[in-house]
Every structure is written in structure tokens, then in C-alpha cells.
Design an enzyme around this catalytic site. Structure first.
Site, short mmCIF file in Angstrom:
data_model
loop_
_atom_site.label_atom_id
_atom_site.label_comp_id
_atom_site.label_asym_id
_atom_site.label_seq_id
_atom_site.Cartn_x
_atom_site.Cartn_y
_atom_site.Cartn_z
N HIS A 125 -4.56 -9.83 11.28
CA HIS A 125 -5.50 -10.12 10.20
C HIS A 125 -6.26 -8.85 9.79
O HIS A 125 -6.82 -8.16 10.64
CB HIS A 125 -6.47 -11.19 10.68
CG HIS A 125 -7.39 -11.72 9.65
ND1 HIS A 125 -8.73 -11.93 9.89
CD2 HIS A 125 -7.18 -12.12 8.36
CE1 HIS A 125 -9.30 -12.44 8.80
NE2 HIS A 125 -8.38 -12.55 7.86
N GLU B 270 -1.70 -8.15 7.72
CA GLU B 270 -2.23 -8.79 6.51
C GLU B 270 -3.42 -7.97 6.07
O GLU B 270 -4.19 -7.49 6.91
CB GLU B 270 -2.66 -10.22 6.83
CG GLU B 270 -3.22 -11.02 5.65
CD GLU B 270 -4.74 -10.89 5.52
OE1 GLU B 270 -5.28 -11.40 4.52
OE2 GLU B 270 -5.40 -10.28 6.39
N ASP C 241 -6.27 -7.07 2.44
CA ASP C 241 -6.79 -7.47 1.13
C ASP C 241 -6.73 -6.29 0.16
O ASP C 241 -7.11 -5.17 0.51
CB ASP C 241 -8.25 -7.91 1.27
CG ASP C 241 -8.41 -9.02 2.30
OD1 ASP C 241 -7.99 -10.15 2.01
OD2 ASP C 241 -8.92 -8.74 3.40
N HIS D 264 -12.04 -6.30 1.61
CA HIS D 264 -12.14 -7.75 1.56
C HIS D 264 -13.24 -8.23 0.63
O HIS D 264 -13.02 -9.06 -0.26
CB HIS D 264 -12.38 -8.32 2.96
CG HIS D 264 -12.56 -9.81 2.98
ND1 HIS D 264 -13.79 -10.42 2.76
CD2 HIS D 264 -11.66 -10.82 3.18
CE1 HIS D 264 -13.63 -11.73 2.82
NE2 HIS D 264 -12.36 -12.01 3.08
N GLU E 183 -2.85 -9.74 0.53
CA GLU E 183 -3.67 -10.75 -0.14
C GLU E 183 -4.31 -10.12 -1.36
O GLU E 183 -5.07 -9.15 -1.25
CB GLU E 183 -4.75 -11.33 0.77
CG GLU E 183 -5.55 -12.39 0.04
CD GLU E 183 -6.66 -13.03 0.84
OE1 GLU E 183 -7.58 -13.60 0.21
OE2 GLU E 183 -6.63 -12.95 2.07
#
Length: 256
Positions: A16, A43, A45, A58, A118
Site C-alpha cells: 500500500h 500501489e 496514488d 495521496h 490509483e
């Protein structure tokens, strides 16, 4: 896989925000943690600066994870590139910078790590963010495992689909809505991503029956991860690379 999807090249566990809790989130330092613990996927952002550079962050604001202040979308990349994005996480990370999407792609290639990008648009920038992230990802990841694009923003993921239709997409939810199938079909998604708290074994089976993979976030308890894997969850996103071994679910892999 039990759900019959044969275009899912990703591992069962993904780190993450690059390195979970072991490094400043959404920085290249997270890749070092992945390599240390054997993780093969991150993962992170992605959003836009004021002058449309794609970079990793993020929050909509800079204050929590950098020494900058205010809305990220109001800063040029030249301004953002000077910020310290690591000191908040510990002295050993002093001087860590916000990376561009291009830098993240370079690390993925160097370390042979896959990516779930993301799309995280700042307010009012859904379409342009989805478009530019998808366009640049399509180019930057040539010659390596294509990234999986995801977003909570329907408009951003629609724009990503239109800009780079060959890249695989997953719709992000917290709790899966009753009309989830309509949404993922319209976006031509290959996966559905949801908070593990709202998943159940029957729901996972229902999603699989429609030909989709399932990603669960953010799972930091090994027992919970094993249970989700037994339900057939295809990918588990975690902050705790140190207590969820990268290969802990290999024995639970779905039969071909």
C-alpha cells in the site's frame, strides 16, 4: 483462477502506497522496503501539479506528508520537487522527495515490480487527471507488466478508459454499492476494489461469477488476509510488509 480471468498477471499481495508503514508513503523509499521483504507489486496514488506533471501523493493538501503547505494542485512541479516528503516519517528519510510517475515507472522496471496506480484527482480535476495518468502510464510502462489503473472517481476512470483503453482498470469502492455491476461494466473493468471490512464470501463469489477479480484493502492482519484468500480474493493490499510475508498466500492460490 477460479473466476476464469486469464489476464491477471499480478501477485496476491501488494504494498500500500509503495512501502506501507515501513517508508514515507508514495515515495521511492517504499520500493526499497518492497525489495527487502520480497514484495513484487506496489500501489500508489497519482495526481497532477498545477502545470500537469503527474506525481505521487495521496492527500489533496501537502501538509500531512511534506514540509509544504496548502493545496497540491496550486503548486507547480518545480515547487513540489523541492519539498521534503520523508522527514515526517523519520530522520532516516530526511530529504526524500515526491517522485514523478516517470520515476516510479523507472523503479518498477529496475526492480521488476508491478504497479497499481490509483488515480487520485484533486477537486475538479477528475477528467484531466484520468486522461494524463493513463496516457503517460501507457507510454512509461512499455516493455514491462502493464499497470492496473484504479480510482474512486468514476469520471477519472472513464477518462482513463478513453485515453488508454488497453490498460486494465479496477473500480474502487469502500462499501460495494448495490449497482456495482452496472458501474464496472460501463467502465469495462477487470477488477473491483473494496475495503475488506465490507467484503463477504458470497459477495466475492458473486463478483467472480461476473468475470471480475477482487482486490481488498487495507489488510494488516495475517489471519484476516488468509481468510480473504480462502474466499478467493485475488489481491490484498497491505501496510504491513513486515508481518504479511510476500509468499504467505501462495499455498492458497486458486486452482487454474
Amino acid at each position: 483462477m477460479a473466476n476464469g480471468i486469464d489476464r491477471w498477471p499480478y501477485p496476491r499481495l501488494v504494498a500500500h502506497r509503495c512501502g506501507g508503514t515501513l517508508a514515507p508513503e508514495n515515495t521511492l523509499a517504499g520500493f526499497d522496503a518492497c525489495m527487502r521483504y520480497g514484495y513484487r507489486m506496489v500501489e500508489f496514488d497519482a495526481k497532477l501539479s498545477a502545470d500537469n506533471e503527474v506525481f505521487l501523493l495521496h492527500d489533496d493538501t501537502l501538509d500531512r506528508t511534506t514540509n509544504g503547505h496548502g493545496a497540491a494542485a496550486e503548486h507547480s512541479w518545480q515547487q513540489l520537487a523541492t519539498l521534503d516528503a520523508g522527514a515526517w516519517r523519520g530522520q532516516q528519510f530526511d530529504g526524500t522527495r515526491l517522485p514523478t510517475l516517470a520515476e516510479a515507472a523507472q523503479r518498477c522496471k529496475r526492480d521488476n515490480i508491478a504497479a497499481n496506480i490509483e488515480i487520485k484527482p484533486c477537486p475538479g480535476r477528475d477528467v484531466i487527471t484520468g486522461t494524463l495518468v493513463a496516457q503517460r502510464a501507457s507510454t512509461l510502462w512499455q516493455g514491462q507488466t502493464p499497470p492496473l489503473l484504479s480510482s474512486f472517481s468514476f469520471d477519472a476512470l472513464t477518462a482513463a478508459r478513453d485515453a488508454a483503453p488497453s490498460l486494465q482498470r479496477g473500480m474502487l469502492f469502500e462499501e460495494v454499492p448495490t449497482d456495482w455491476l452496472r458501474i464496472v461494466r460501463e467502465l469495462e473493468c477487470v477488477s473491483l476494489h473494496a475495503s475488506h471490512r465490507y467484503l463477504s464470501e458470497p459477495l466475492v463469489a458473486q463478483i467472480h461469477a461476473e468475470g471480475l477479480c477482487v482486490l481488498a484493502y487495507t489488510v494488516n492482519d495475517p489471519a484476516r488476509a488468509r481468510l480473504l484468500a480462502q474466499w478467493g480474493v485475488d489481491m490484498i493490499c497491505t501496510d504491513r510488509l513486515d508481518i504479511l510475508p510476500h509468499d504467505m498466500l501462495s499455498a492458497l492460490a486458486d486452482p487454474a
